[in-house]
Write a protein that holds these residues in place. Sequence first.
Motif, mmCIF file in Angstrom:
data_model
loop_
_atom_site.group_PDB
_atom_site.id
_atom_site.type_symbol
_atom_site.label_atom_id
_atom_site.label_comp_id
_atom_site.label_asym_id
_atom_site.label_seq_id
_atom_site.Cartn_x
_atom_site.Cartn_y
_atom_site.Cartn_z
ATOM 1 N N ALA A 1 -59.431 48.618 -46.677
ATOM 2 C CA ALA A 1 -59.897 49.870 -46.098
ATOM 3 C C ALA A 1 -59.823 51.014 -47.201
ATOM 4 N N ILE A 2 -60.543 52.155 -47.171
ATOM 5 C CA ILE A 2 -60.454 53.285 -48.174
ATOM 6 C C ILE A 2 -60.281 54.357 -47.299
ATOM 7 N N ILE A 3 -59.160 55.046 -47.796
ATOM 8 C CA ILE A 3 -58.914 56.188 -47.092
ATOM 9 C C ILE A 3 -58.977 57.338 -48.050
ATOM 10 N N GLY A 4 -59.778 58.389 -47.551
ATOM 11 C CA GLY A 4 -59.912 59.462 -48.443
ATOM 12 C C GLY A 4 -59.499 60.828 -47.614
ATOM 13 N N THR A 5 -60.358 61.248 -46.874
ATOM 14 C CA THR A 5 -60.130 62.640 -46.194
ATOM 15 C C THR A 5 -58.614 63.012 -45.776
ATOM 16 N N ALA A 6 -57.976 61.992 -45.092
ATOM 17 C CA ALA A 6 -56.569 62.051 -44.704
ATOM 18 C C ALA A 6 -55.517 62.367 -45.954
ATOM 19 N N PHE A 7 -55.930 61.510 -46.920
ATOM 20 C CA PHE A 7 -55.011 61.735 -48.025
ATOM 21 C C PHE A 7 -55.276 63.078 -48.862
ATOM 22 N N VAL A 8 -56.414 63.418 -49.129
ATOM 23 C CA VAL A 8 -56.595 64.850 -49.738
ATOM 24 C C VAL A 8 -55.976 66.039 -48.973
ATOM 25 N N LYS A 9 -56.108 65.731 -47.475
ATOM 26 C CA LYS A 9 -55.369 66.758 -46.712
ATOM 27 C C LYS A 9 -53.735 66.750 -46.850
ATOM 28 N N ALA A 10 -53.373 65.562 -46.993
ATOM 29 C CA ALA A 10 -52.017 65.247 -47.208
ATOM 30 C C ALA A 10 -51.202 66.102 -48.460
ATOM 31 N N ILE A 11 -52.333 65.930 -49.622
ATOM 32 C CA ILE A 11 -51.591 66.618 -50.718
ATOM 33 C C ILE A 11 -52.233 68.021 -51.154
ATOM 34 N N GLU A 12 -52.951 68.565 -50.078
ATOM 35 C CA GLU A 12 -53.606 69.792 -50.222
ATOM 36 C C GLU A 12 -52.687 70.911 -50.712
ATOM 37 N N ASN A 13 -51.411 71.149 -49.911
ATOM 38 C CA ASN A 13 -50.463 72.220 -50.408
ATOM 39 C C ASN A 13 -49.051 71.633 -50.844
ATOM 40 N N SER A 14 -49.147 70.426 -51.437
ATOM 41 C CA SER A 14 -47.839 69.756 -51.850
ATOM 42 C C SER A 14 -47.158 70.600 -52.982
ATOM 43 N N THR A 15 -45.842 70.493 -52.666
ATOM 44 C CA THR A 15 -44.776 71.156 -53.755
ATOM 45 C C THR A 15 -44.177 69.824 -54.265
ATOM 46 N N ASN A 16 -44.347 68.542 -53.715
ATOM 47 C CA ASN A 16 -43.651 67.400 -54.230
ATOM 48 C C ASN A 16 -44.682 66.358 -54.106
ATOM 49 N N LEU A 17 -45.356 66.095 -55.327
ATOM 50 C CA LEU A 17 -46.562 65.162 -54.897
ATOM 51 C C LEU A 17 -46.022 63.678 -54.868
ATOM 52 N N GLN A 18 -44.884 63.330 -55.655
ATOM 53 C CA GLN A 18 -44.223 62.041 -55.428
ATOM 54 C C GLN A 18 -43.705 61.613 -54.162
ATOM 55 N N ALA A 19 -43.100 62.578 -53.508
ATOM 56 C CA ALA A 19 -42.651 62.468 -52.343
ATOM 57 C C ALA A 19 -43.435 62.529 -51.220
ATOM 58 N N ASP A 20 -44.527 63.352 -51.070
ATOM 59 C CA ASP A 20 -45.599 63.240 -50.151
ATOM 60 C C ASP A 20 -46.528 62.163 -50.224
ATOM 61 N N ILE A 21 -46.932 61.636 -51.537
ATOM 62 C CA ILE A 21 -47.655 60.429 -51.332
ATOM 63 C C ILE A 21 -47.008 59.168 -51.068
ATOM 64 N N ALA A 22 -45.755 59.032 -51.603
ATOM 65 C CA ALA A 22 -44.955 57.974 -51.016
ATOM 66 C C ALA A 22 -44.694 57.946 -49.454
ATOM 67 N N GLY A 23 -44.693 59.004 -48.706
ATOM 68 C CA GLY A 23 -44.564 59.126 -47.513
ATOM 69 C C GLY A 23 -45.824 59.018 -46.848
ATOM 70 N N PHE A 24 -47.099 59.290 -47.398
ATOM 71 C CA PHE A 24 -48.346 58.966 -47.033
ATOM 72 C C PHE A 24 -48.688 57.555 -46.898
ATOM 73 N N VAL A 25 -48.287 56.884 -48.121
ATOM 74 C CA VAL A 25 -48.775 55.421 -48.083
ATOM 75 C C VAL A 25 -47.797 54.662 -47.326
ATOM 76 N N LYS A 26 -46.666 54.981 -47.285
ATOM 77 C CA LYS A 26 -45.684 54.371 -46.185
ATOM 78 C C LYS A 26 -46.065 54.199 -44.720
ATOM 79 N N GLY A 27 -46.303 55.327 -44.645
ATOM 80 C CA GLY A 27 -47.011 55.541 -43.102
ATOM 81 C C GLY A 27 -48.103 54.476 -42.864
ATOM 82 N N ILE A 28 -48.995 54.259 -43.888
ATOM 83 C CA ILE A 28 -50.029 53.597 -43.520
ATOM 84 C C ILE A 28 -49.599 51.977 -43.650
ATOM 85 N N LEU A 29 -48.841 51.767 -44.621
ATOM 86 C CA LEU A 29 -48.193 50.357 -44.832
ATOM 87 C C LEU A 29 -47.212 49.873 -44.045
#
Length: 256
Positions: free
Chosen positions: A227-255
Amino acid sequence: MNRIDQLFSTKGQNILNIYCTAGYPALHDTVTIVEALQQSGADMVELGMPFSDPLADGPVIQDSSTRAIANGMRISVLFEQLKDFRSKVTIPVVLMGYLNPVLQFGVENFCRACAEVGVDGLILPDLPMDEYENEYRPLFEQYGLHLIFLVTPETTEARIRKIDSLSKGFVYAVSSSSTTGKNKDMTGQEAYFARLKAMGLKNPVLVGFGIRDKGTFQAACASSNGAIIGTAFVKAIENSTNLQADIAGFVKGILA
Protein backbone atom coordinates in the motif's frame (compact mmCIF):
# COMPACT_ATOMS: atom_id res chain seq x y z
CA MET A 1 17.11 -4.50 -13.25
CA ASN A 2 14.98 -1.54 -12.21
CA ARG A 3 14.92 -1.11 -8.41
CA ILE A 4 11.12 -1.45 -8.37
CA ASP A 5 11.38 -4.85 -10.05
CA GLN A 6 14.14 -5.86 -7.64
CA LEU A 7 11.95 -4.95 -4.66
CA PHE A 8 8.99 -6.99 -5.83
CA SER A 9 11.17 -9.94 -6.81
CA THR A 10 12.88 -10.06 -3.39
CA LYS A 11 10.12 -9.00 -0.98
CA GLY A 12 6.94 -9.11 -2.99
CA GLN A 13 4.38 -8.63 -0.21
CA ASN A 14 3.57 -6.03 2.45
CA ILE A 15 5.35 -3.33 0.48
CA LEU A 16 5.18 0.06 2.20
CA ASN A 17 5.38 2.99 -0.20
CA ILE A 18 5.33 6.43 1.43
CA TYR A 19 4.38 9.60 -0.44
CA CYS A 20 5.97 12.92 0.44
CA THR A 21 5.93 16.27 -1.34
CA ALA A 22 9.30 17.49 -2.57
CA GLY A 23 10.31 20.76 -0.94
CA TYR A 24 8.01 20.26 2.07
CA PRO A 25 7.86 21.18 4.87
CA ALA A 26 11.03 23.15 4.01
CA LEU A 27 12.64 23.45 0.59
CA HIS A 28 15.74 21.40 1.36
CA ASP A 29 14.03 18.68 3.43
CA THR A 30 13.49 16.48 0.36
CA VAL A 31 16.50 14.18 0.53
CA THR A 32 16.58 14.22 4.33
CA ILE A 33 13.05 12.81 4.34
CA VAL A 34 13.81 10.16 1.72
CA GLU A 35 16.86 9.01 3.68
CA ALA A 36 14.89 8.93 6.95
CA LEU A 37 12.12 6.90 5.33
CA GLN A 38 14.64 4.34 4.12
CA GLN A 39 16.29 4.14 7.53
CA SER A 40 12.89 3.71 9.20
CA GLY A 41 11.87 0.75 7.04
CA ALA A 42 9.86 2.14 4.12
CA ASP A 43 10.29 0.00 1.00
CA MET A 44 9.71 2.72 -1.59
CA VAL A 45 9.21 6.48 -1.75
CA GLU A 46 6.76 8.30 -3.97
CA LEU A 47 8.08 11.82 -4.29
CA GLY A 48 5.49 14.39 -5.27
CA MET A 49 6.40 17.14 -7.71
CA PRO A 50 4.39 20.18 -6.53
CA PHE A 51 1.85 21.54 -9.01
CA SER A 52 -0.64 24.38 -8.74
CA ASP A 53 -3.62 22.28 -9.91
CA PRO A 54 -3.18 18.72 -8.58
CA LEU A 55 -6.41 17.06 -9.72
CA ALA A 56 -6.06 13.78 -7.84
CA ASP A 57 -4.97 15.27 -4.53
CA GLY A 58 -7.03 16.21 -1.52
CA PRO A 59 -6.62 19.39 0.55
CA VAL A 60 -3.69 18.21 2.69
CA ILE A 61 -1.46 17.32 -0.25
CA GLN A 62 -2.71 20.35 -2.19
CA ASP A 63 -1.65 22.54 0.72
CA SER A 64 1.75 20.84 0.87
CA SER A 65 2.21 21.53 -2.84
CA THR A 66 1.27 25.17 -2.38
CA ARG A 67 3.74 25.48 0.49
CA ALA A 68 6.51 23.72 -1.46
CA ILE A 69 6.01 26.01 -4.46
CA ALA A 70 6.13 29.03 -2.13
CA ASN A 71 9.36 27.57 -0.71
CA GLY A 72 10.84 27.71 -4.20
CA MET A 73 10.43 24.09 -5.33
CA ARG A 74 10.56 23.57 -9.10
CA ILE A 75 11.44 20.52 -11.17
CA SER A 76 14.90 21.93 -11.88
CA VAL A 77 15.46 22.43 -8.13
CA LEU A 78 14.29 18.89 -7.42
CA PHE A 79 16.77 17.37 -9.86
CA GLU A 80 19.54 19.46 -8.31
CA GLN A 81 18.54 18.14 -4.86
CA LEU A 82 18.54 14.54 -6.12
CA LYS A 83 21.89 14.81 -7.90
CA ASP A 84 23.83 12.74 -5.36
CA PHE A 85 21.07 11.09 -3.33
CA ARG A 86 21.86 7.62 -4.67
CA SER A 87 25.10 7.63 -2.66
CA LYS A 88 22.90 6.92 0.39
CA VAL A 89 19.49 5.84 -0.87
CA THR A 90 19.05 2.35 -2.33
CA ILE A 91 15.25 1.91 -2.21
CA PRO A 92 13.11 2.67 -5.28
CA VAL A 93 12.03 6.27 -5.75
CA VAL A 94 9.09 7.19 -7.98
CA LEU A 95 8.19 10.74 -9.00
CA MET A 96 4.48 11.55 -8.90
CA GLY A 97 3.16 14.64 -10.63
CA TYR A 98 1.24 16.10 -13.52
CA LEU A 99 1.96 16.37 -17.20
CA ASN A 100 2.04 20.14 -17.67
CA PRO A 101 5.29 20.82 -15.75
CA VAL A 102 6.91 17.83 -17.48
CA LEU A 103 5.94 19.24 -20.88
CA GLN A 104 7.32 22.65 -19.90
CA PHE A 105 10.58 21.05 -18.80
CA GLY A 106 10.69 19.00 -22.00
CA VAL A 107 9.74 15.32 -21.92
CA GLU A 108 13.09 13.99 -23.09
CA ASN A 109 15.00 16.40 -20.86
CA PHE A 110 12.85 15.23 -17.96
CA CYS A 111 13.39 11.54 -18.69
CA ARG A 112 17.13 12.06 -19.11
CA ALA A 113 17.34 13.95 -15.81
CA CYS A 114 15.40 11.20 -14.04
CA ALA A 115 17.82 8.58 -15.35
CA GLU A 116 20.87 10.66 -14.44
CA VAL A 117 19.88 11.08 -10.79
CA GLY A 118 18.50 7.57 -10.31
CA VAL A 119 14.70 7.89 -10.38
CA ASP A 120 13.04 4.53 -11.04
CA GLY A 121 9.54 5.35 -12.19
CA LEU A 122 6.84 7.93 -12.78
CA ILE A 123 3.19 8.39 -11.89
CA LEU A 124 1.48 10.97 -14.11
CA PRO A 125 -2.29 10.63 -13.51
CA ASP A 126 -3.28 13.03 -16.30
CA LEU A 127 -1.13 11.44 -19.01
CA PRO A 128 -3.63 9.71 -21.33
CA MET A 129 -2.88 6.05 -21.86
CA ASP A 130 -3.10 6.32 -25.66
CA GLU A 131 -0.80 9.34 -25.69
CA TYR A 132 1.77 7.45 -23.64
CA GLU A 133 1.55 4.39 -25.89
CA ASN A 134 1.75 6.32 -29.15
CA GLU A 135 4.18 9.13 -28.24
CA TYR A 136 6.18 8.65 -25.07
CA ARG A 137 6.60 4.95 -24.36
CA PRO A 138 9.85 4.49 -26.36
CA LEU A 139 11.34 7.53 -24.60
CA PHE A 140 10.45 6.30 -21.12
CA GLU A 141 11.80 2.85 -21.90
CA GLN A 142 14.99 4.30 -23.43
CA TYR A 143 15.76 5.92 -20.08
CA GLY A 144 14.71 2.90 -18.00
CA LEU A 145 11.71 4.59 -16.40
CA HIS A 146 8.68 2.58 -15.33
CA LEU A 147 5.37 4.37 -15.89
CA ILE A 148 2.72 3.43 -13.36
CA PHE A 149 -0.97 3.83 -14.18
CA LEU A 150 -3.91 4.12 -11.81
CA VAL A 151 -7.05 1.98 -11.79
CA THR A 152 -10.25 2.61 -9.81
CA PRO A 153 -13.25 0.49 -8.77
CA GLU A 154 -15.02 1.75 -11.92
CA THR A 155 -12.24 0.83 -14.37
CA THR A 156 -13.46 -1.83 -16.79
CA GLU A 157 -11.70 -5.17 -17.07
CA ALA A 158 -10.65 -4.40 -20.64
CA ARG A 159 -9.06 -1.12 -19.58
CA ILE A 160 -7.37 -2.73 -16.57
CA ARG A 161 -5.80 -5.32 -18.85
CA LYS A 162 -4.66 -2.61 -21.25
CA ILE A 163 -3.17 -0.64 -18.35
CA ASP A 164 -1.46 -3.78 -17.09
CA SER A 165 0.08 -4.36 -20.50
CA LEU A 166 1.48 -0.82 -20.64
CA SER A 167 2.49 -0.45 -16.98
CA LYS A 168 5.83 -1.44 -15.56
CA GLY A 169 6.72 -1.80 -11.89
CA PHE A 170 3.25 -2.02 -10.41
CA VAL A 171 -0.37 -1.03 -10.93
CA TYR A 172 -1.68 1.67 -8.58
CA ALA A 173 -5.13 0.58 -7.37
CA VAL A 174 -7.01 3.61 -6.12
CA SER A 175 -9.21 2.34 -3.28
CA SER A 176 -12.09 4.69 -4.11
CA SER A 177 -13.08 7.16 -6.79
CA SER A 178 -12.16 10.28 -4.82
CA THR A 179 -9.17 12.44 -4.11
CA THR A 180 -6.40 11.52 -1.71
CA GLY A 181 -6.89 11.89 2.02
CA LYS A 182 -10.44 10.67 2.39
CA ASN A 183 -10.83 8.74 5.65
CA LYS A 184 -12.43 5.71 4.08
CA ASP A 185 -11.60 2.24 5.24
CA MET A 186 -11.37 -0.86 3.09
CA THR A 187 -14.92 -1.99 3.94
CA GLY A 188 -16.92 -2.54 0.78
CA GLN A 189 -13.85 -2.74 -1.43
CA GLU A 190 -13.30 -6.48 -1.02
CA ALA A 191 -15.02 -7.32 -4.31
CA TYR A 192 -12.92 -4.75 -6.17
CA PHE A 193 -9.64 -6.07 -4.73
CA ALA A 194 -10.74 -9.67 -5.29
CA ARG A 195 -11.53 -8.85 -8.92
CA LEU A 196 -8.05 -7.41 -9.44
CA LYS A 197 -6.45 -10.41 -7.77
CA ALA A 198 -8.46 -12.87 -9.84
CA MET A 199 -7.38 -11.21 -13.08
CA GLY A 200 -3.84 -12.52 -12.65
CA LEU A 201 -2.20 -9.27 -13.73
CA LYS A 202 1.45 -9.41 -14.79
CA ASN A 203 2.25 -6.45 -12.54
CA PRO A 204 2.07 -6.36 -8.73
CA VAL A 205 -0.68 -4.17 -7.26
CA LEU A 206 -0.29 -1.46 -4.61
CA VAL A 207 -3.36 0.11 -3.02
CA GLY A 208 -3.55 3.84 -2.38
CA PHE A 209 -5.95 6.57 -1.17
CA GLY A 210 -7.25 6.25 2.38
CA ILE A 211 -4.35 4.19 3.76
CA ARG A 212 -3.41 5.99 6.96
CA ASP A 213 -2.48 3.61 9.79
CA LYS A 214 -1.51 0.04 10.68
CA GLY A 215 -5.07 -1.27 10.30
CA THR A 216 -5.72 0.17 6.85
CA PHE A 217 -2.23 -0.85 5.71
CA GLN A 218 -2.81 -4.45 6.79
CA ALA A 219 -6.26 -4.51 5.19
CA ALA A 220 -4.80 -3.31 1.90
CA CYS A 221 -1.94 -5.83 2.06
CA ALA A 222 -4.41 -8.69 2.56
CA SER A 223 -5.64 -8.18 -1.00
CA SER A 224 -2.58 -6.79 -2.77
CA ASN A 225 1.20 -6.58 -2.70
CA GLY A 226 1.23 -3.54 -0.45
CA ALA A 227 0.00 0.00 0.00
CA ILE A 228 0.81 3.67 -0.46
CA ILE A 229 0.43 6.16 2.38
CA GLY A 230 0.39 9.85 1.54
CA THR A 231 -1.89 12.27 3.36
CA ALA A 232 -1.32 10.77 6.82
CA PHE A 233 2.45 11.06 6.38
CA VAL A 234 2.28 14.63 5.07
CA LYS A 235 0.21 15.55 8.14
CA ALA A 236 2.68 13.80 10.44
CA ILE A 237 5.62 15.96 9.32
CA GLU A 238 3.74 19.22 8.74
CA ASN A 239 5.02 20.95 11.87
CA SER A 240 7.91 18.63 12.67
CA THR A 241 10.84 19.96 14.65
CA ASN A 242 12.64 16.61 14.46
CA LEU A 243 12.07 14.92 11.12
CA GLN A 244 14.19 11.86 11.90
CA ALA A 245 12.28 11.06 15.09
CA ASP A 246 8.84 11.85 13.69
CA ILE A 247 9.42 9.79 10.54
CA ALA A 248 10.78 6.85 12.53
CA GLY A 249 7.76 6.99 14.84
CA PHE A 250 5.31 7.17 11.95
CA VAL A 251 6.77 4.21 10.06
CA LYS A 252 7.08 2.15 13.24
CA GLY A 253 3.40 2.78 13.91
CA ILE A 254 2.53 1.30 10.51
CA LEU A 255 4.87 -1.69 10.60
CA ALA A 256 4.96 -2.61 14.32
